[in-house]
Design a protein around this motif. Sequence first.
Motif, PDB file in Angstrom:
ATOM      1  N   PHE A  22       0.850  -1.190   0.000  1.00 43.25           N
ATOM      2  CA  PHE A  22       0.000   0.000   0.000  1.00 43.25           C
ATOM      3  C   PHE A  22       0.891   1.247   0.000  1.00 43.25           C
ATOM      4  O   PHE A  22       1.863   1.324   0.756  1.00 43.25           O
ATOM      5  CB  PHE A  22      -0.904   0.038   1.241  1.00 43.25           C
ATOM      6  N   SER A  23       0.547   2.212  -0.840  1.00 43.48           N
ATOM      7  CA  SER A  23       1.285   3.470  -0.824  1.00 43.48           C
ATOM      8  C   SER A  23       0.350   4.602  -1.205  1.00 43.48           C
ATOM      9  O   SER A  23      -0.653   4.407  -1.905  1.00 43.48           O
ATOM     10  CB  SER A  23       2.487   3.414  -1.777  1.00 43.48           C
ATOM     11  N   GLY A  24       0.685   5.785  -0.700  1.00 44.37           N
ATOM     12  CA  GLY A  24      -0.101   6.967  -0.997  1.00 44.37           C
ATOM     13  C   GLY A  24       0.773   8.043  -1.598  1.00 44.37           C
ATOM     14  O   GLY A  24       1.981   8.116  -1.311  1.00 44.37           O
ATOM     15  N   SER A  25       0.168   8.871  -2.433  1.00 46.15           N
ATOM     16  CA  SER A  25       0.917   9.976  -3.041  1.00 46.15           C
ATOM     17  C   SER A  25      -0.041  11.118  -3.330  1.00 46.15           C
ATOM     18  O   SER A  25      -1.261  10.990  -3.179  1.00 46.15           O
ATOM     19  CB  SER A  25       1.609   9.512  -4.324  1.00 46.15           C
ATOM     20  N   GLY A  26       0.540  12.223  -3.764  1.00 46.09           N
ATOM     21  CA  GLY A  26      -0.272  13.364  -4.153  1.00 46.09           C
ATOM     22  C   GLY A  26       0.095  14.621  -3.399  1.00 46.09           C
ATOM     23  O   GLY A  26       0.923  14.617  -2.482  1.00 46.09           O
ATOM     24  N   SER A  27      -0.550  15.697  -3.806  1.00 50.01           N
ATOM     25  CA  SER A  27      -0.352  16.992  -3.161  1.00 50.01           C
ATOM     26  C   SER A  27      -1.458  17.922  -3.629  1.00 50.01           C
ATOM     27  O   SER A  27      -2.188  17.606  -4.580  1.00 50.01           O
ATOM     28  CB  SER A  27       1.020  17.578  -3.496  1.00 50.01           C
ATOM     29  N   GLY A  28      -1.563  19.054  -2.942  1.00 47.64           N
ATOM     30  CA  GLY A  28      -2.568  20.037  -3.348  1.00 47.64           C
ATOM     31  C   GLY A  28      -3.978  19.496  -3.215  1.00 47.64           C
ATOM     32  O   GLY A  28      -4.460  19.262  -2.115  1.00 47.64           O
ATOM     33  N   THR A  29      -4.620  19.298  -4.366  1.00 49.21           N
ATOM     34  CA  THR A  29      -5.994  18.798  -4.359  1.00 49.21           C
ATOM     35  C   THR A  29      -6.124  17.362  -4.863  1.00 49.21           C
ATOM     36  O   THR A  29      -7.213  16.786  -4.804  1.00 49.21           O
ATOM     37  CB  THR A  29      -6.907  19.692  -5.231  1.00 49.21           C
ATOM     38  N   GLN A  30      -5.033  16.783  -5.369  1.00 52.99           N
ATOM     39  CA  GLN A  30      -5.103  15.462  -5.995  1.00 52.99           C
ATOM     40  C   GLN A  30      -4.270  14.437  -5.231  1.00 52.99           C
ATOM     41  O   GLN A  30      -3.066  14.629  -5.033  1.00 52.99           O
ATOM     42  CB  GLN A  30      -4.582  15.535  -7.429  1.00 52.99           C
ATOM     43  N   TYR A  31      -4.916  13.324  -4.845  1.00 55.02           N
ATOM     44  CA  TYR A  31      -4.250  12.287  -4.052  1.00 55.02           C
ATOM     45  C   TYR A  31      -4.635  10.911  -4.576  1.00 55.02           C
ATOM     46  O   TYR A  31      -5.711  10.752  -5.167  1.00 55.02           O
ATOM     47  CB  TYR A  31      -4.633  12.422  -2.573  1.00 55.02           C
ATOM     48  N   SER A  32      -3.746   9.957  -4.347  1.00 57.47           N
ATOM     49  CA  SER A  32      -4.051   8.611  -4.809  1.00 57.47           C
ATOM     50  C   SER A  32      -3.513   7.571  -3.841  1.00 57.47           C
ATOM     51  O   SER A  32      -2.532   7.799  -3.116  1.00 57.47           O
ATOM     52  CB  SER A  32      -3.510   8.373  -6.220  1.00 57.47           C
ATOM     53  N   LEU A  33      -4.196   6.436  -3.835  1.00 59.67           N
ATOM     54  CA  LEU A  33      -3.788   5.249  -3.081  1.00 59.67           C
ATOM     55  C   LEU A  33      -3.484   4.164  -4.098  1.00 59.67           C
ATOM     56  O   LEU A  33      -4.302   3.890  -4.982  1.00 59.67           O
ATOM     57  CB  LEU A  33      -4.921   4.790  -2.157  1.00 59.67           C
TER      58      LEU A  33
END
Lengths: 107, 118
Positions: free
Chosen positions: A62-73
């Motif tokens: 499992f990993s998460g990323s993103g910044s500002g208004t956009q994020y993803s798993l």
Amino acid sequence: DIQMTQSPASLSASLGETVTIECRASEDIYNGLAWYQQKPGKSPQLLIYNANSLHTGVPSRFSGSGSGTQYSLKINSLQSEDVASYFCQQYYDYPFTFGSGTKLEIK
Amino acid sequence: QVQLKETGPDLVQLTQTLSITCTVSGFSLTTYNVHWVRQPPGKGLEWMGAMWNGGGTDYNSAFKSRLSISRDTSKSQVFLKMNSLQTDDTAKYFCARLGEDYWYFDFWGPGTMVTVSS
């Protein structure tokens, strides 16, 4: 209130595949985002916090990323035990708000 | 170990008041914050309100003045009370602990399912 738009609503993938779930916030939430996994009849379990930090005991697929208004798993090497619903939550501002959820199934 | 457990009625009559107790163990209510979140059947999660470790409270304005949260630190319990219940208040109600450093929920109770009956 900050609106969290989560997609897709449902997802079907094969064992071993990689899947990605996305959340878009209605304004910048400065990485104040968590991801939860919820299995049927159970309470949500924390996976990721601060957009990209893995909670203790959560498998590294499992990993998460993103910044500002956009994020993803992202879930790598999908396992049968990953069948669940997944929710994002912003905690940058009150009231805390959640995405509508993604139901993940195995093909 | 950290545990939270909600106890409350299975069924509440329309327009009546809901009372749920969250009993915690493994941590102190004067150190950690406990919040309430609900989930209608087959739907998403909705944050309801907070009991802060200092004794203050915050509420989601969506519940206007219907909602009240309180605590008894000597019994390690947090209480939710909501009046004027409607059928769309039918949901599973969770209490959850807020993380120490950031405002994610690191531990949740199993939840208690409440049905509002007309």
